[in-house]
Motif scaffolding. Structure first.
Motif, short mmCIF file in Angstrom:
data_model
loop_
_atom_site.label_atom_id
_atom_site.label_comp_id
_atom_site.label_asym_id
_atom_site.label_seq_id
_atom_site.Cartn_x
_atom_site.Cartn_y
_atom_site.Cartn_z
N VAL A 255 0.84 -1.21 0.00
CA VAL A 255 0.00 0.00 0.00
C VAL A 255 0.87 1.26 0.00
N THR A 256 1.92 1.26 0.83
CA THR A 256 2.78 2.44 0.90
C THR A 256 3.46 2.68 -0.44
N ALA A 257 3.90 1.60 -1.06
CA ALA A 257 4.60 1.77 -2.34
C ALA A 257 3.67 2.36 -3.40
N PHE A 258 2.44 1.89 -3.46
CA PHE A 258 1.53 2.35 -4.51
C PHE A 258 0.87 3.69 -4.19
N CYS A 259 0.56 3.92 -2.93
CA CYS A 259 -0.26 5.10 -2.59
C CYS A 259 0.46 6.10 -1.69
N GLY A 260 1.68 5.80 -1.27
CA GLY A 260 2.35 6.68 -0.32
C GLY A 260 1.95 6.30 1.09
N PRO A 261 2.65 6.86 2.11
CA PRO A 261 2.31 6.50 3.48
C PRO A 261 0.95 7.10 3.87
N ILE A 262 0.00 6.25 4.20
CA ILE A 262 -1.34 6.73 4.56
C ILE A 262 -1.52 6.58 6.06
N ALA A 263 -1.75 7.69 6.71
CA ALA A 263 -1.69 7.73 8.17
C ALA A 263 -3.02 7.39 8.83
N PHE A 264 -2.93 6.95 10.06
CA PHE A 264 -4.02 6.87 11.03
C PHE A 264 -5.06 5.77 10.82
N ILE A 265 -5.36 5.43 9.56
CA ILE A 265 -6.38 4.41 9.32
C ILE A 265 -6.00 3.12 10.04
N GLY A 266 -4.73 2.75 9.93
CA GLY A 266 -4.25 1.50 10.51
C GLY A 266 -4.40 1.46 12.02
N ILE A 267 -4.20 2.58 12.68
CA ILE A 267 -4.32 2.61 14.14
C ILE A 267 -5.78 2.74 14.56
N ALA A 268 -6.51 3.61 13.89
CA ALA A 268 -7.84 3.99 14.38
C ALA A 268 -8.92 2.94 14.12
#
Lengths: 341, 380
Positions: A255-268
């Motif tokens: 996901v990071t490679a294709f879309c960049g680092p996406i924050a907070f969703i993973g924690i919340a």
């Protein structure tokens, strides 16, 4: 919670996913009437409207769904394994590893960005992202053999992430403005940059990894009372650790490679799932995370599309703006959450 | 109490500014005239008896004075000047540059032999300058943001030609001054017209006492540019044009009053965002570009692409554009060195007539049939 209520809740979430999917496809900076969208989906993709629907919106919305599936599941695995409400995919330094690799690719010494980007740039960045997260993943696996305590491993992951971020900072300091801009844009995250040909790669990785994660549900339930207890039940804790880190690395790295680092969703999102279903049972939490994750990403994507304006907001800013208050809320309520771990 | 303090400071500042201004002008007397500038808004050259005063201001907000230089020819007594004016003994003999665009101007004035250092030497295109770099007569100053200050000091240049940095993290300007190096603020990139940028040749020339030469060079450029422009805008057919390449789904396009849009207007193009009032670039949604530019006739400045396949590789969706299908995609990277240094950004700055001629030749192939493109190339 009564099982009948849970089923009702699942049905409700599923309907929400379908509705939001349709609405998200309908939303964009260009207004397209709903009937036209249906027509475009079954067209050969010649007109501007058809191309927008088929080549821009559908891949974007499907990407949102895949991101919404993967990061919360990765977050749930990490939170259960580390028994920590703020553990998430980026905590193990995997996101940082991907960032460093992308930073080396865009700003690295001796690479003339003007000469190589954007030619093959997107492919190069994807490969660097996956390779970067995989390298960190292997380091974590190697270390996890030496460190048996999960809290120590968590601290190691945080420290590794910080050290890697320092390298990224160093690269940024020495890089030229143009390269810096490309890296900063990448770090904002984007769902609109993913094309069908990239989805053919991203989708199988996400689906297989999520399926693998589902298969660990029973073992995760056994881990809840503690590793010692799990061992007494005959669980091979060494193997499950490798499995969990491997799944998280794949999901986060891709996901990071294709879309960049996406924050907070993973924690919340895992917390949302626990609150809604009032359970610690991973057989329920896994599908709940998937559905809640998809709903939240579709919502964030709609907001980032700023309907009626000509621009698209970076997805990372939207997830962070919505996610940050939520994580703060979790921290304030920490005592209540502690009982889940 | 705080209010009184603020009032005292403000009053002190008000009173301290005015006398300074007077001393400034008292030192240099007998103002004659402003040098004639037709396009550039970012600087003024005032002629006084025995010296020149060069004022650098923001091209888009001319009330903002950024620097004032007093240029005194050798052999003339130095006037007493207080305040922030910087005095230069002209002509300068040793100069350092932080941008290849500065090198382009110096090339045009035959002054490359005065260059002792350049930031980003590997991006230089000019063969003569490259030779000087290879011979060690021009040193590398380090990259922007982390200049090799010790090297720069050791070279002892009379001045460093730099430009304004909006980002304080990159503002080497203050650091240069702090270590006693004089800077010349060459903000040509902030000008919004091609001729306005090229006219900065007069700015640089004043420091080398070759203003007459600069005037005549500029007159040739100006006449040539205006002639080509008149021919192009008189044509009935004004083809539709869009520019750029998306990155991660984000497409940045120049505003309708930007430098790029003015070039296109002068070349007789119907630039698709010409009605936007912005002077800079702005991000726009990918689907908005599809809706607007799918059937556009020409596609210019497609990132660093060298072939049509490069565009397809960057994003497969881009092959849907008519311009891609018909092969009407042109890029300004015909003259690029082995490290990606592009002559368009080096000598193109002082050759706007050649750039315009390229654009007109691309958009109106019936004109200038015998000439070949200088900076642009058609992607195959």
């Amino acid at each position: 919670m009564h099982s009948r209520n849970r089923i009702a809740l699942f049905v409700f979430l599923l309907i929400a996913v379908v509705i939001l999917f349709v609405v998200d496809v309908a939303i964009g900076s260009v207004y397209i009437p709903f009937l036209q969208i249906i027509k475009s989906i079954f067209s050969n993709g010649e007109s501007a409207m058809d191309i927008i629907v088929l080549q821009s919106r559908l891949p974007r919305v499907i990407t949102a769904i895949l991101v919404g599936m993967s990061l919360p599941v990765a977050g749930l695995l990490m939170q259960t394994y580390f028994k920590n409400p703020i553990a998430g995919p980026d905590i193990l330094g995997i996101t940082s590893g991907a960032s460093l690799a992308v930073a080396i690719f865009t700003m690295g010494a001796g690479i003339s960005v003007a000469g190589i980007l954007p030619i093959g740039g997107s492919v190069g960045m994807i490969i660097s992202g996956i390779v970067g997260s995989m390298i960190v993943l292997f380091i974590m696996l190697a270390v996890s053999k030496k460190i048996s305590d999960s809290v120590t491993l968590l601290v190691f992951g945080i420290m590794l992430g910080m050290a890697i971020s320092a390298f990224v900072g160093l690269l940024q300091y020495f890089s030229e403005k143009e390269a810096l801009k490309i890296f900063v844009l990448w770090s904002f995250g984007s769902l609109s940059g993913v094309t069908w040909s990239q989805l053919y790669l991203l989708a199988p990785i996400v689906i297989i990894s999520v399926a693998l994660a589902f298969s660990t549900a029973k073992k995760l339930n056994m881990l809840l009372p503690g590793e010692t207890y799990a061992k007494s039940l005959g669980l091979n804790t060494g193997r499950i650790r490798i499995l969990l880190i491997g799944i998280t690395g794949l999901l986060t790295g891709a996901v990071t490679a294709f879309c960049g680092p996406i924050a907070f969703i993973g924690i919340a999102i895992p917390h949302v799932a626990r609150m809604l279903f009032k359970t610690t049972n991973h057989f329920i939490l896994m599908p709940a995370c998937v559905l809640c994750g998809i709903i939240s990403m579709l919502l964030c994507d709609m907001i980032s599309q700023t309907p009626g304006y000509n621009l698209v907001l970076p997805i990372n800013t939207v997830t962070a703006l919505l996610g940050a208050p939520f994580v703060i809320f979790i921290l304030m309520q920490n005592n209540k959450f502690q009982r889940y771990f | 109490m705080i209010r009184i303090f603020v009032l005292a400071v403000v009053t002190a500042l008000l009173f301290s500014c005015n006398p300074k201004e007077k001393t400034n002008d008292a030192g240099i007397e007998h103002y004659n005239k402003d040098s004639a500038l037709h396009y550039a808004k970012g600087f003024l050259i005032q002629e006084y008896a025995g010296c020149k005063k060069v004022i650098v201001r923001h091209p888009q907000d001319t009330t903002k004075i950024l620097a004032t230089y007093i240029l005194i020819p050798e052999g003339v007594d130095t006037p007493k000047i207080a305040g922030t004016d910087i005095i230069f003994r002209i002509p300068l003999k040793k100069i350092a540059c932080v941008s290849t665009t500065h090198v382009g101007i110096l090339e045009k004035l035959n002054l490359v032999n005065s260059i002792v250092g350049i930031s980003g030497t590997k991006y230089i295109y000019d063969a003569h300058v490259k030779e000087l770099i290879a011979d060690g007569r021009i040193a590398e100053l380090g990259i922007e943001g982390s200049f090799d200050f010790e090297k720069i000091i050791s070279l002892q240049p009379d001045a460093i030609i730099t430009y304004q940095y909006d980002d304080p993290a990159y503002d080497a300007f203050g650091k240069f001054n702090a270590v006693g190096l004089k800077t010349i603020l060459n903000n040509e990139y902030l000008e919004l017209t091609p001729l306005g940028q090229a006219e900065w040749i007069k700015f640089i020339a004043s420091f080398f006492d070759v203003s007459e030469m600069a005037d005549s060079v500029f007159n040739v450029i100006e006449n040539s540019y205006q002639t080509i422009k008149e021919q192009a805008i008189a044509l009935e057919n004004q083809p539709t044009v869009f520019t750029g390449l998306p990155f991660k789904g984000e497409w940045t396009v120049p505003g309708g009053n930007s430098f790029a849009a003015i070039y296109l207007a002068d070349a007789g193009a119907n630039y698709l965002w010409k009605d936007d009032s912005r002077t800079g670039n702005f991000p726009i949604a990918f689907e908005q570009v599809i809706a607007t530019a799918l059937s556009a006739e020409y596609w210019l400045h497609a990132g660093a692409s060298k072939t049509l396949n490069d565009i397809a590789k960057a994003d497969s969706r881009l092959t849907s554009f008519d311009a891609w299908k018909t092969g009407n995609v042109f890029n300004n990277n015909k003259r690029v060195n082995e490290n990606g240094g592009n002559d368009y950004w080096e000598s193109g700055i002082v050759n706007p007539n050649l750039v315009l001629k390229d654009l007109v030749k691309i958009l109106h192939p019936e004109l200038f049939t015998s000439d070949t493109l200088t900076y642009y190339t058609q992607l195959k």
